[in-house]
Design a protein around this motif. Sequence first.
Motif, PDB file in Angstrom:
ATOM      1  N   ARG A   1      36.184  41.113  49.240  1.00  0.00           N
ATOM      2  CA  ARG A   1      36.723  41.439  47.916  1.00  0.00           C
ATOM      3  C   ARG A   1      36.896  40.177  47.071  1.00  0.00           C
ATOM      4  NH1 ARG A   1      41.237  42.144  44.734  1.00  0.00           N
ATOM      5  NH2 ARG A   1      41.402  44.177  43.713  1.00  0.00           N
ATOM      6  N   GLN A   2      37.456  39.126  47.685  1.00  0.00           N
ATOM      7  CA  GLN A   2      37.677  37.892  46.952  1.00  0.00           C
ATOM      8  C   GLN A   2      36.355  37.241  46.560  1.00  0.00           C
ATOM      9  OE1 GLN A   2      40.922  36.889  46.096  1.00  0.00           O
ATOM     10  NE2 GLN A   2      39.643  35.756  44.648  1.00  0.00           N
TER      11      GLN A   2
ATOM     12  N   ALA B   1      35.041  39.084  43.540  1.00  0.00           N
ATOM     13  CA  ALA B   1      35.823  38.747  42.345  1.00  0.00           C
ATOM     14  C   ALA B   1      35.496  37.340  41.845  1.00  0.00           C
ATOM     15  CB  ALA B   1      37.313  38.873  42.636  1.00  0.00           C
ATOM     16  N   ASP B   2      35.425  36.381  42.748  1.00  0.00           N
ATOM     17  CA  ASP B   2      35.119  35.000  42.363  1.00  0.00           C
ATOM     18  C   ASP B   2      33.716  34.890  41.778  1.00  0.00           C
ATOM     19  OD1 ASP B   2      37.604  34.263  43.293  1.00  0.00           O
ATOM     20  OD2 ASP B   2      36.868  33.429  45.182  1.00  0.00           O
TER      21      ASP B   2
ATOM     22  N   HIS C   1      35.429  48.175  46.225  1.00  0.00           N
ATOM     23  CA  HIS C   1      36.565  47.271  46.034  1.00  0.00           C
ATOM     24  C   HIS C   1      37.116  47.316  44.607  1.00  0.00           C
ATOM     25  CE1 HIS C   1      36.407  45.116  49.906  1.00  0.00           C
ATOM     26  NE2 HIS C   1      35.097  45.274  49.834  1.00  0.00           N
ATOM     27  N   PHE C   2      36.267  47.595  43.639  1.00  0.00           N
ATOM     28  CA  PHE C   2      36.667  47.565  42.225  1.00  0.00           C
ATOM     29  C   PHE C   2      36.141  48.817  41.533  1.00  0.00           C
ATOM     30  CE2 PHE C   2      36.365  43.177  43.663  1.00  0.00           C
ATOM     31  CZ  PHE C   2      37.590  42.660  43.266  1.00  0.00           C
TER      32      PHE C   2
ATOM     33  N   ALA D   1      37.803  45.867  36.014  1.00  0.00           N
ATOM     34  CA  ALA D   1      38.727  45.575  37.118  1.00  0.00           C
ATOM     35  C   ALA D   1      38.378  44.267  37.820  1.00  0.00           C
ATOM     36  CB  ALA D   1      38.714  46.722  38.121  1.00  0.00           C
ATOM     37  N   LEU D   2      37.126  43.838  37.726  1.00  0.00           N
ATOM     38  CA  LEU D   2      36.728  42.564  38.324  1.00  0.00           C
ATOM     39  C   LEU D   2      37.444  41.390  37.658  1.00  0.00           C
ATOM     40  CD1 LEU D   2      32.919  43.279  38.595  1.00  0.00           C
ATOM     41  CD2 LEU D   2      34.372  42.662  40.533  1.00  0.00           C
TER      42      LEU D   2
ATOM     43  N   GLU E   1      41.509  41.162  38.827  1.00  0.00           N
ATOM     44  CA  GLU E   1      41.476  41.443  40.258  1.00  0.00           C
ATOM     45  C   GLU E   1      42.850  41.335  40.908  1.00  0.00           C
ATOM     46  OE1 GLU E   1      41.536  39.109  42.943  1.00  0.00           O
ATOM     47  OE2 GLU E   1      41.648  37.226  41.856  1.00  0.00           O
ATOM     48  N   ARG E   2      43.823  40.718  40.244  1.00  0.00           N
ATOM     49  CA  ARG E   2      45.177  40.624  40.806  1.00  0.00           C
ATOM     50  C   ARG E   2      46.109  41.697  40.232  1.00  0.00           C
ATOM     51  NH1 ARG E   2      47.950  35.005  41.468  1.00  0.00           N
ATOM     52  NH2 ARG E   2      49.193  36.395  42.779  1.00  0.00           N
ATOM     53  N   ASP E   3      45.516  42.689  39.592  1.00  0.00           N
ATOM     54  CA  ASP E   3      46.277  43.780  38.984  1.00  0.00           C
ATOM     55  C   ASP E   3      47.284  44.378  39.960  1.00  0.00           C
ATOM     56  OD1 ASP E   3      47.122  46.192  37.877  1.00  0.00           O
ATOM     57  OD2 ASP E   3      45.158  47.132  37.925  1.00  0.00           O
TER      58      ASP E   3
END
Length: 200
Positions: free
Chosen positions: A16-17, A20-21, A54-55, A60-61, A64-66
């Motif tokens: 997931r991370q 996002a990154d 994941h998103f 949402a990407l 990502e810390r929502d």
Amino acid sequence: MTAPSGRRERKKAATRQKIADTAMRLFLDRGYDAVGIRDVAAEADVAVTTVFSHFASKEALVFERDEDFEQGLTRAVTGRAPHEPLIPALRREIHAMVRHCTADSAAPIWRMIDESPALRQFEESMRLRHAESLATAIAADLDLPQTTTACRTIARFVIDAHSLARAAADPDAALDEIFRMIEAAWAVTRPSRPSSAEAP
């Protein structure tokens, strides 16, 4: 079974991370509108279906810390010391969020958000959801049978404090000013905890 489950969760979190990154790097390099989900998936070397597992959306990407922020707000209510006042606990959490969002590394991200109608709309819907979750936590903390207007109003004030302070020239001073008003408003509108005689 516990150890494999832990490994799976760590692998899932790492994937997931990574997604996002990768997405954020592409968005900042090429522009948000120029990057699609397929681009993110290809660059992260995962399937498009993995990205969506994941998103829920492209927006949402970016946020990502929502879920972390939403849970942090409710924990500020439910996890504080027994006799700690509510508003100072919320101020600490908002202050931590503002510090995260006003770091130098966050500036390009917020410029991107401010320039994108889709991202601004997503942010607004996210803030409304956070406010509703916070209002529910506040009502539960007071043993209220349902969320009251006072709980919802204070929750919205707290969520808006984050946005206002983030955009201020002096975020700390802005938070001090805003939370003085929130504390004063809560002092006169705070619903009473039901007495034992009123309990069913």
